[in-house]
Design an enzyme around this catalytic site. Structure first.
Site, PDB file in Angstrom:
ATOM      1  N   TYR A 169      43.065 -46.444  19.297  1.00 52.84           N
ATOM      2  CA  TYR A 169      43.319 -47.197  19.438  1.00 52.84           C
ATOM      3  C   TYR A 169      44.292 -48.148  18.432  1.00 52.84           C
ATOM      4  CZ  TYR A 169      37.650 -46.858  19.087  1.00 52.84           C
ATOM      5  OH  TYR A 169      36.725 -47.035  19.519  1.00 52.84           O
TER       6      TYR A 169
ATOM      7  N   LYS B 110      37.826 -33.181  24.050  1.00 55.05           N
ATOM      8  CA  LYS B 110      38.056 -33.304  25.309  1.00 55.05           C
ATOM      9  C   LYS B 110      39.124 -32.265  26.282  1.00 55.05           C
ATOM     10  CE  LYS B 110      35.320 -34.682  29.055  1.00 55.05           C
ATOM     11  NZ  LYS B 110      34.069 -34.008  29.447  1.00 55.05           N
TER      12      LYS B 110
ATOM     13  N   ASP C 188      31.436 -34.744  24.965  1.00 58.99           N
ATOM     14  CA  ASP C 188      29.962 -34.561  25.636  1.00 58.99           C
ATOM     15  C   ASP C 188      28.786 -34.239  24.868  1.00 58.99           C
ATOM     16  OD1 ASP C 188      31.663 -33.082  27.075  1.00 58.99           O
ATOM     17  OD2 ASP C 188      31.345 -33.786  29.110  1.00 58.99           O
TER      18      ASP C 188
ATOM     19  N   ASP D 297      34.546 -42.185  16.563  1.00 60.48           N
ATOM     20  CA  ASP D 297      33.893 -43.504  16.126  1.00 60.48           C
ATOM     21  C   ASP D 297      32.172 -43.819  17.334  1.00 60.48           C
ATOM     22  OD1 ASP D 297      33.110 -46.504  15.817  1.00 60.48           O
ATOM     23  OD2 ASP D 297      34.687 -47.317  17.391  1.00 60.48           O
TER      24      ASP D 297
ATOM     25  N   ASP E 125      28.211 -42.975  14.799  1.00 61.55           N
ATOM     26  CA  ASP E 125      27.251 -44.504  15.614  1.00 61.55           C
ATOM     27  C   ASP E 125      26.133 -43.771  16.565  1.00 61.55           C
ATOM     28  OD1 ASP E 125      28.920 -46.060  14.723  1.00 61.55           O
ATOM     29  OD2 ASP E 125      28.257 -47.863  16.510  1.00 61.55           O
TER      30      ASP E 125
HETATM   31 MG    MG Z   1      32.392 -48.575  15.092  1.00 58.27          MG
END
Ligand code: MG
Ligand code: NAI
Length: 326
Positions: A120, A167, A199, A223, A227
């Site tokens: 990001y 990872k 993962d 992120d 969620d």
């Molecule tokens: Mg989000």
């Protein structure tokens, strides 16, 4: 000492749940000065700017900011607001509440997500018609800052240690640097860690969330995985979050503007009120923070509840019930 709190309701149900959280804060015997400012779709329509300079400046100078949600302009609002408070960590609890339908009612997790870099960081290019690329940025300094925060967090809140989710078996340089830096800061501070590939974490947390407690991760992983955890505890409607910087911080519900119910006065205020409880803790008012958490928990369990939780209460009914419990 007066705390100056920037209040930025934004759009949609942000206009309903943010005032509800302010009402709860006002019910406490703490000296707050609330300063309200605009951001989001509505102010963009009026002025051409989703985040007016004065709103940015207010967030950059207030002791803390309470933000509701913005609509289509969410990214244009929230990313600069996080910069305004120089936020390097996003704290996202995912906890199931008694009385609320959850896939995994035993879930009680805290995600500490790196909030400035990774994929990001904004380095994306379209090289040719066929090819686009992205540069993933991980720095030792940002990883260290996050790890130091995580060490203080687990010590201050009585956790055994934290899991480093990464990872690094594939992204050897970037996540390798992240993992090694976070691990060495934890070692120096005598904080126990374990390491989980991101993962594998996704599977394990669905099957048995109780194996995890505090989870430290890079930006994108944090992120997505937080969620996912939101799904385990019954959806986004109840989840708070904090964007913490070195000198100030911004608190917001995880949900958006809920255009399907906006204006009806039936939005669930719990996520924003719990975000306000995190604000209280951040400002050092731990007892009041605990009291707000307990009042929300009690209300979720006994009602009144808003329609998203199967009840028929309004935002105001639920807010009043929470204030009564305080
Ligand atoms: Mg989000
Ligand atoms: P959303 O979170 O606004 O809504 C998803 C579903 O959850 C809807 O059915 C909504 O009614 C329900 N919901 C969410 N919060 C609720 C609450 N407090 N009480 C009762 N029901 C609630 O997500 P969606 O629909 O993906 O996005 C809608 C708008 O919000 C978009 O314009 C999006 O850009 C924006 N958004 C803004 C965010 C922010 O400002 N941080 C975050 C996420 C979305």
């Amino acid at each position: 000492m007066t705390h100056e709190i920037a209040v930025i309701p934004g759009d949609g149900i942000g206009q309903e749940v943010t005032p509800a959280a302010v009402e709860v804060l006002e019910a406490l015997e703490i000296d707050f000065e609330f300063v309200e400012a605009d951001a989001g779709d509505a102010v963009k329509e009026e002025t051409g700017e989703a985040l007016p300079q004065e709103t940015y400046d207010l967030a950059a100078s207030a002791d803390a900011t309470l933000f509701g949600a913005a609509g289509e302009t969410a990214a244009d609002v929230i990313l600069p607001l996080r910069t305004a408070v120089d936020s390097f960590v996003n704290v996202r609890p995912a906890k199931a509440y008694p009385g609320i339908d959850a896939v995994r009612p035993e879930t009680d997790l805290i995600f500490l997500r790196e909030n400035t870099e990774g994929v990001y960081a904004g380095h994306e290019d379209r090289l040719t018609q066929d090819v686009s690329t992205l540069t993933r940025v991980v720095t030792e300094s940002a990883s260290e800052r996050l790890a130091e925060f995580a060490c203080d967090y687990v010590a201050g809140d009585d956790h055994d240690g934290f899991s480093i989710v990464h990872k690094a078996n594939v992204m050897r340089e970037t996540d390798g640097l992240f993992r090694d830096t976070v691990k060495s800061v934890a070692d120096e501070n005598g904080v126990e860690t374990d390491q989980v590939l991101m993962d594998a974490f996704a599977t394990r947390v669905c099957l048995d969330p109780e194996q995890f407690d505090v989870v430290v991760c890079p930006n994108l992983a944090g992120d997505v995985l937080s969620d996912l955890a939101a799904g385990l505890v019954g959806g986004l409607g109840l989840l708070p979050s904090a964007n913490i910087g070195p000198d100030r911080a911004l608190f917001e519900p995880v949900h958006g503007t809920a255009p399907d119910i906006a204006g009806e006065g039936i939005a669930n205020p719990a996520a924003t009120i719990v975000s306000a409880a995190m604000l209280l803790e951040y400002l050092g008012h731990d007892a009041e923070s605990d009291a707000v958490h307990e009042a929300v928990e009690g209300t979720l369990e006994d009602g009144p509840r808003t329609p998203d939780l199967g009840g028929d209460a309004s935002t105001e009914d639920m807010t009043e019930a929470i204030i009564d419990r305080l």
